[in-house]
Scaffold this active site. Structure first.
Site, PDB file in Angstrom:
ATOM      1  N   PHE A 155       0.843  -1.197   0.000  1.00 46.36           N
ATOM      2  CA  PHE A 155       0.000   0.000   0.000  1.00 46.36           C
ATOM      3  C   PHE A 155       0.878   1.247   0.000  1.00 46.36           C
ATOM      4  O   PHE A 155       1.765   1.399   0.848  1.00 46.36           O
ATOM      5  CB  PHE A 155      -0.898   0.018   1.241  1.00 46.36           C
ATOM      6  CG  PHE A 155      -1.774   1.244   1.351  1.00 46.36           C
ATOM      7  CD1 PHE A 155      -2.811   1.446   0.465  1.00 46.36           C
ATOM      8  CD2 PHE A 155      -1.544   2.191   2.343  1.00 46.36           C
ATOM      9  CE1 PHE A 155      -3.626   2.577   0.550  1.00 46.36           C
ATOM     10  CE2 PHE A 155      -2.348   3.324   2.445  1.00 46.36           C
ATOM     11  CZ  PHE A 155      -3.396   3.510   1.548  1.00 46.36           C
ATOM     12  N   TYR A 191       0.888   5.537   0.012  1.00 46.61           N
ATOM     13  CA  TYR A 191       0.038   6.668   0.363  1.00 46.61           C
ATOM     14  C   TYR A 191       0.697   8.021   0.099  1.00 46.61           C
ATOM     15  O   TYR A 191       0.048   9.054   0.229  1.00 46.61           O
ATOM     16  CB  TYR A 191      -0.373   6.592   1.843  1.00 46.61           C
ATOM     17  CG  TYR A 191       0.790   6.412   2.803  1.00 46.61           C
ATOM     18  CD1 TYR A 191       1.483   7.508   3.304  1.00 46.61           C
ATOM     19  CD2 TYR A 191       1.198   5.144   3.197  1.00 46.61           C
ATOM     20  CE1 TYR A 191       2.551   7.345   4.175  1.00 46.61           C
ATOM     21  CE2 TYR A 191       2.260   4.965   4.063  1.00 46.61           C
ATOM     22  CZ  TYR A 191       2.931   6.064   4.550  1.00 46.61           C
ATOM     23  OH  TYR A 191       3.993   5.897   5.411  1.00 46.61           O
ATOM     24  N   SER A 215       4.977   8.979  -1.385  1.00 47.11           N
ATOM     25  CA  SER A 215       5.974   8.844  -2.455  1.00 47.11           C
ATOM     26  C   SER A 215       5.850   7.522  -3.201  1.00 47.11           C
ATOM     27  O   SER A 215       6.251   7.437  -4.365  1.00 47.11           O
ATOM     28  CB  SER A 215       7.391   9.009  -1.897  1.00 47.11           C
ATOM     29  OG  SER A 215       7.709   7.977  -0.990  1.00 47.11           O
ATOM     30  N   GLU A 272      12.733   2.391   2.564  1.00 50.58           N
ATOM     31  CA  GLU A 272      11.778   2.861   3.575  1.00 50.58           C
ATOM     32  C   GLU A 272      12.225   2.606   5.010  1.00 50.58           C
ATOM     33  O   GLU A 272      11.763   3.299   5.927  1.00 50.58           O
ATOM     34  CB  GLU A 272      10.419   2.167   3.343  1.00 50.58           C
ATOM     35  CG  GLU A 272       9.792   2.429   2.002  1.00 50.58           C
ATOM     36  CD  GLU A 272       9.354   3.877   1.833  1.00 50.58           C
ATOM     37  OE1 GLU A 272       8.969   4.501   2.846  1.00 50.58           O
ATOM     38  OE2 GLU A 272       9.410   4.395   0.708  1.00 50.58           O
TER      39      GLU A 272
END
Length: 205
Positions: free
Chosen positions: A34, A36, A38, A111
């Site tokens: 998922f 939201y 970048s 991330e």
């Protein structure tokens, strides 16, 4: 010699979090992720499908301190995070199972270098039916989660914060443009873009 700023000390070792997430997925089917912010406009993985999606119980918030990607330790920037409460519209990406482990490791390097997020498997509603996708959430107790900033503090960050991937302002504008392109209304993002424009930081609408 690399020009990238050094990483701050990790909040948590990201390696066990990756291994746990790989084990939870198990490679038994395609991997869903998922996005939201970048990950909507710069996913950087090989997805065989993507769909608009809605997640309930979490919302997009421009409240995560960034000391590397969009700022520095001396002048931290901001990026979006998923905080508990509300709903969030974004995109889900389907990665073929035989690429899933490699793509997840690549995503982790982007991330999770400092282990800041809490990876979670989120129930995502799409027009084609529900899917369970990996999302990167942030605890409100994390030292990287800021209290709501006033406009003066926000403008200072938008003027001055720059990291290895560019400025906080550019990050905000790219996210706003991606949400607009997918007809995903985020009132706070629109307000922040208007604030930046009113103070001469951008001509973008």
């Amino acid at each position: 010699m690399s020009s990238d700023p050094p990483l701050p000390p990790p909040l948590r070792d990201p390696a066990p979090l990756l291994e746990r997430t790989l084990a939870q997925w198990g490679g038994r089917g395609d991997l869903w992720v998922f996005g939201y912010a970048s990950l909507i406009w710069r996913p950087e993985f090989d997805a065989v499908e993507h769909r608009p999606a809605r997640v309930r119980g979490w919302h997009r918030a421009f409240r995560m301190r960034s000391r590397v990607n969009r700022g520095t330790p001396e002048q931290p920037g901001l990026v979006y995070a998923l905080l508990s409460g509300g709903t969030c519209r974004g995109m889900v990406y389907r990665i073929a199972s035989h690429h899933g482990a490699d793509e997840l490791r690549r995503l982790w390097r982007r991330e999770m270098p400092t282990g800041v997020y809490d990876p979670r498997w989120l129930h995502c509603d799409t027009a084609q039916g529900p899917v369970t996708a990996l999302g990167f959430t942030l605890s409100r107790r994390s030292p990287s989660c800021l209290a709501a900033l006033d406009d003066e503090q926000m403008l200072h960050i938008l003027r001055h914060a720059r990291g290895r991937y560019g400025t906080t302002l550019d990050y905000l504008l790219h996210t706003a443009a991606a949400l607009r392109a997918h007809r995903m209304v985020d009132r706070e993002t629109l307000r922040l873009v208007r604030l930046a424009r009113q103070h001469g930081l951008t001509d973008a609408g």
